[in-house]
Design a protein around this motif. Structure first.
Motif, mmCIF file in Angstrom:
data_model
loop_
_atom_site.group_PDB
_atom_site.id
_atom_site.type_symbol
_atom_site.label_atom_id
_atom_site.label_comp_id
_atom_site.label_asym_id
_atom_site.label_seq_id
_atom_site.Cartn_x
_atom_site.Cartn_y
_atom_site.Cartn_z
ATOM 1 N N LEU A 129 0.825 -1.205 0.000
ATOM 2 C CA LEU A 129 0.000 0.000 0.000
ATOM 3 C C LEU A 129 0.859 1.256 0.000
ATOM 4 C CD1 LEU A 129 -2.772 1.238 0.047
ATOM 5 C CD2 LEU A 129 -2.825 0.998 2.530
ATOM 6 N N ASN A 130 1.971 1.191 0.664
ATOM 7 C CA ASN A 130 2.894 2.325 0.670
ATOM 8 C C ASN A 130 3.347 2.669 -0.747
ATOM 9 O OD1 ASN A 130 4.862 4.253 1.373
ATOM 10 N ND2 ASN A 130 6.414 2.674 1.682
ATOM 11 N N GLN A 131 3.748 1.652 -1.504
ATOM 12 C CA GLN A 131 4.192 1.880 -2.880
ATOM 13 C C GLN A 131 3.058 2.416 -3.749
ATOM 14 O OE1 GLN A 131 7.268 1.698 -3.999
ATOM 15 N NE2 GLN A 131 8.082 1.018 -2.016
ATOM 16 N N ALA A 132 1.865 1.872 -3.565
ATOM 17 C CA ALA A 132 0.725 2.313 -4.375
ATOM 18 C C ALA A 132 0.360 3.766 -4.086
ATOM 19 C CB ALA A 132 -0.474 1.403 -4.125
ATOM 20 N N LEU A 133 0.395 4.153 -2.820
ATOM 21 C CA LEU A 133 0.081 5.539 -2.454
ATOM 22 C C LEU A 133 1.100 6.506 -3.049
ATOM 23 C CD1 LEU A 133 -0.882 4.979 1.301
ATOM 24 C CD2 LEU A 133 -2.436 5.651 -0.537
ATOM 25 N N ARG A 134 2.356 6.112 -3.061
ATOM 26 C CA ARG A 134 3.397 6.963 -3.644
ATOM 27 C C ARG A 134 3.234 7.082 -5.159
ATOM 28 N NH1 ARG A 134 7.844 7.847 -0.206
ATOM 29 N NH2 ARG A 134 7.651 6.759 1.803
ATOM 30 N N ILE B 206 4.236 9.849 4.512
ATOM 31 C CA ILE B 206 3.815 8.455 4.678
ATOM 32 C C ILE B 206 4.732 7.757 5.674
ATOM 33 C CG2 ILE B 206 3.379 6.267 3.514
ATOM 34 C CD1 ILE B 206 2.947 7.787 0.938
ATOM 35 N N LYS B 207 4.141 7.235 6.734
ATOM 36 C CA LYS B 207 4.915 6.558 7.781
ATOM 37 C C LYS B 207 4.321 5.181 8.024
ATOM 38 C CE LYS B 207 6.240 10.799 10.214
ATOM 39 N NZ LYS B 207 5.634 11.706 9.217
ATOM 40 N N ILE C 227 -0.065 0.228 11.390
ATOM 41 C CA ILE C 227 -0.849 1.153 10.570
ATOM 42 C C ILE C 227 0.056 1.916 9.609
ATOM 43 C CG2 ILE C 227 -2.626 1.476 12.339
ATOM 44 C CD1 ILE C 227 -1.345 4.178 12.977
ATOM 45 N N ILE C 228 -0.575 2.515 8.620
ATOM 46 C CA ILE C 228 0.079 3.468 7.733
ATOM 47 C C ILE C 228 -0.513 4.838 8.014
ATOM 48 C CG2 ILE C 228 0.347 4.229 5.336
ATOM 49 C CD1 ILE C 228 0.440 1.412 4.439
ATOM 50 N N LYS C 229 0.358 5.811 8.262
ATOM 51 C CA LYS C 229 -0.071 7.186 8.477
ATOM 52 C C LYS C 229 0.346 8.012 7.273
ATOM 53 C CE LYS C 229 0.240 8.872 12.674
ATOM 54 N NZ LYS C 229 -1.089 8.674 13.279
ATOM 55 N N LEU C 230 -0.558 8.857 6.801
ATOM 56 C CA LEU C 230 -0.242 9.701 5.648
ATOM 57 C C LEU C 230 -1.003 11.011 5.764
ATOM 58 C CD1 LEU C 230 -2.782 9.643 3.262
ATOM 59 C CD2 LEU C 230 -2.158 7.229 3.453
ATOM 60 N N THR C 231 -0.568 11.979 4.976
ATOM 61 C CA THR C 231 -1.247 13.275 4.894
ATOM 62 C C THR C 231 -1.652 13.519 3.453
ATOM 63 O OG1 THR C 231 0.090 14.148 6.707
ATOM 64 C CG2 THR C 231 -1.064 15.749 5.331
ATOM 65 N N ASP C 232 -2.934 13.713 3.238
ATOM 66 C CA ASP C 232 -3.455 13.916 1.891
ATOM 67 C C ASP C 232 -2.814 15.142 1.252
ATOM 68 O OD1 ASP C 232 -5.545 13.329 -0.234
ATOM 69 O OD2 ASP C 232 -6.108 15.382 0.311
ATOM 70 N N VAL D 65 -4.553 10.741 7.518
ATOM 71 C CA VAL D 65 -5.296 9.488 7.401
ATOM 72 C C VAL D 65 -4.482 8.360 8.035
ATOM 73 C CG1 VAL D 65 -6.425 7.867 5.829
ATOM 74 C CG2 VAL D 65 -6.307 10.301 5.226
ATOM 75 N N ASP D 66 -5.139 7.555 8.857
ATOM 76 C CA ASP D 66 -4.528 6.359 9.450
ATOM 77 C C ASP D 66 -5.235 5.130 8.881
ATOM 78 O OD1 ASP D 66 -3.032 8.084 10.933
ATOM 79 O OD2 ASP D 66 -4.026 7.697 12.837
ATOM 80 N N ILE D 67 -4.445 4.177 8.363
ATOM 81 C CA ILE D 67 -4.999 2.974 7.736
ATOM 82 C C ILE D 67 -4.486 1.744 8.482
ATOM 83 C CG2 ILE D 67 -5.265 1.682 5.589
ATOM 84 C CD1 ILE D 67 -4.493 4.243 4.091
#
Length: 485
Positions: free
Chosen positions: A231-236, A246-247, A256-261, A268-270
């Motif tokens: 998911l990290n790679q896809a979001l990037r 992305i953390k 979890i994965i933490k990111l900022t839109d 967003v926390d996933i």
């Protein structure tokens, strides 16, 4: 005074306060902003100008020798130059703060998007003391909800809590924006795993979210391990978020994965295959129906902790879920008031909440239970049913949906929260006391405004959301109405 906990009250705004605030802030900021070199009266024999570009606070060896020579040649010069050096000291402080004030104003004028640092807390009131100590006192600072004259005492505090709730409640445009964020993230997840199921939980699900709150998502699928890297790679690749935002917290209790839109600055926390969050949201919704006063208290308390950076465990605070359970327990076990009624004075409840958890609650020996009507338990009793005989934390809250789980187990900064609750109790108690009507500058601040502020950055952010999503929301509503007709 720690600006994360408190700020100057109106009756404290006096000339002496301005001087000591300057001294305090200089000591706090000298290593971060400007190196301020000051000639003290003991060093006043030399009339060398202050070197503003100096990186050191200590005099050079040349100046030291010059001081010694001058002192031996003119032993009485120290006395006659005291006033002049005090004047130079004040001028240096004034110049320093003029530069600092200009810099702070420039920083505050930066919009949330796209220049500002995305890790910053827009609601943080750190530095509020400086502005309040230099304000002219002609208006209520940081209290945009206070647009009317309130009744004296706890009745006025009740009225103000209601106004604060209506001011901070989610607007249709804010919900529309968050729906867009969820749709973008879900599109990436569905592209990776078409059969995956995504659910929203947390504050966005319950409606108890502040303008800068994050969005919690859980993804259900068939994986042996949470596919964080995929998911990290896809979001990037899809550029949904800034790469640095992305953390991957793969070592956490719940990975979890933490990111900022990228577009909205929403965090967003996933998580993956974790059902406790969704169950917790249902539990909160059930109690929102039972206690009509619950959302009013939650909005005030969440913002109270948010502006002090005490709203998350890893910043030294407590989680929103822990806070909500504390409020529910307080309402369940209130000794005098039936908190299920709708005509309760919110001011009394807020002050008594701060009194309970800031002064009287025994964090060392007592745990909190909210299921089955609520109860206080000895921590020894809770430990008997906990996993692997885990020792209860300082803030021990039994998870109503997962027996054996301590919701507050990672709240290592719970005592900091206790401290600010105690502070809030003292301030509000004095604010509603009849004697407060005789305070100097009593009209400069509303009762709730003594413990809560809304920063200009939050106000600007909400206005930006209305500008960007207002038309989209109106178009969607027109489309819905057209279909109904």
């Amino acid at each position: 005074m720690d600006p994360r906990m408190a700020w100057i009250q109106p009756e404290q705004k006096r000339p002496a306060n301005v001087l000591w605030m300057r001294v305090w802030e200089t000591s706090q900021r000298r290593n971060h902003c400007y190196s301020l070199r000051v000639n003290t009266p003991a060093l006043a024999a030399t009339e060398k100008p202050i070197n503003k570009d100096s990186e050191s606070d200590s005099p050079t060896s040349d100046s030291s020798s010059a001081i010694g020579d001058s002192m031996s040649a003119h032993p009485t010069k120290l006395h006659f130059n005291f006033s002049e050096d005090l004047h130079n000291f004040n001028n240096s402080l004034q110049q320093h703060y003029q530069r600092l004030h200009t810099q702070i104003i420039m920083d505050n004028q930066l919009k949330h998007h796209p220049v500002r640092k995305r890790s910053d807390n827009k609601a943080s009131t750190y530095g509020m003391n400086y502005f309040m100590s230099h304000s002219n006192g002609s208006h209520l600072c940081g209290t945009p909800w206070a647009t009317r004259q309130y009744s004296p005492g706890v009745n006025g505090l009740h009225e103000e809590i209601v106004d604060f709730y209506h001011f901070m409640s989610p607007r249709p445009e804010e919900e529309e924006m968050r729906r867009d964020v969820v749709n973008r993230v879900v599109a990436v997840i569905k592209d990776l795993w078409p059969m995956a199921k995504v659910e929203i939980f947390g504050s966005f699900s319950t409606g108890l979210y502040l303008p800068t709150s994050d969005i919690d998502l859980v993804v259900y699928g068939k994986w042996e391990q949470p596919p964080l890297q995929q998911l990290n790679q896809a979001l990037r690749q899809n550029k949904v978020a800034e790469p640095f935002s992305i953390k991957l917290l793969d070592k956490a209790t719940v990975p979890i994965i933490k990111l900022t839109d990228r577009e909205t600055d929403v965090k967003v926390d996933i998580s993956f295959n974790v059902e406790t969050g969704v169950k917790a949201a249902r539990f909160i919704k059930d109690h929102l129906k039972k206690y009509s006063v619950l959302p009013y208290l939650i909005f005030v308390l969440k913002h109270f902790l948010l502006q002090r950076d005490l709203n998350e465990v890893f910043t030294g605070g407590i989680s929103s879920y822990s806070l909500i359970l504390m409020v529910i327990s307080f309402l369940q076990l209130h000794p005098r008031i039936d908190c299920r009624a709708s005509n309760i004075n919110l001011g009394i409840l807020l002050i008594e909440f701060f009194e309970l958890y800031g002064r009287h609650f025994n964090y060392l020996k007592t745990g909190i239970r909210v299921k089955d009507g609520g109860a206080y338990l000895a921590k020894g009793e809770i430990m008997k049913v906990m996993e692997n005989r885990y020792r209860p934390s300082m803030l021990c809250i039994e998870d109503p949906n997962l027996p054996g789980n301590d919701v507050g187990r990672s709240s290592y900064g719970a005592m900091q929260v206790k401290e600010v609750f105690n502070y809030a109790y003292l301030v509000l108690s004095h604010a509603v006391y009849p004697l407060s009507r005789s305070y100097p500058n009593r009209n400069m601040e509303s009762p709730l405004g003594r413990i809560i502020k809304v920063t200009q950055e939050v106000i600007d952010y909400r206005e930006w959301i209305i500008q960007q999503w207002g038309n989209r929301h109106n178009a969607r509503m027109m489309d819905i109405n057209g279909k109904l007709l």
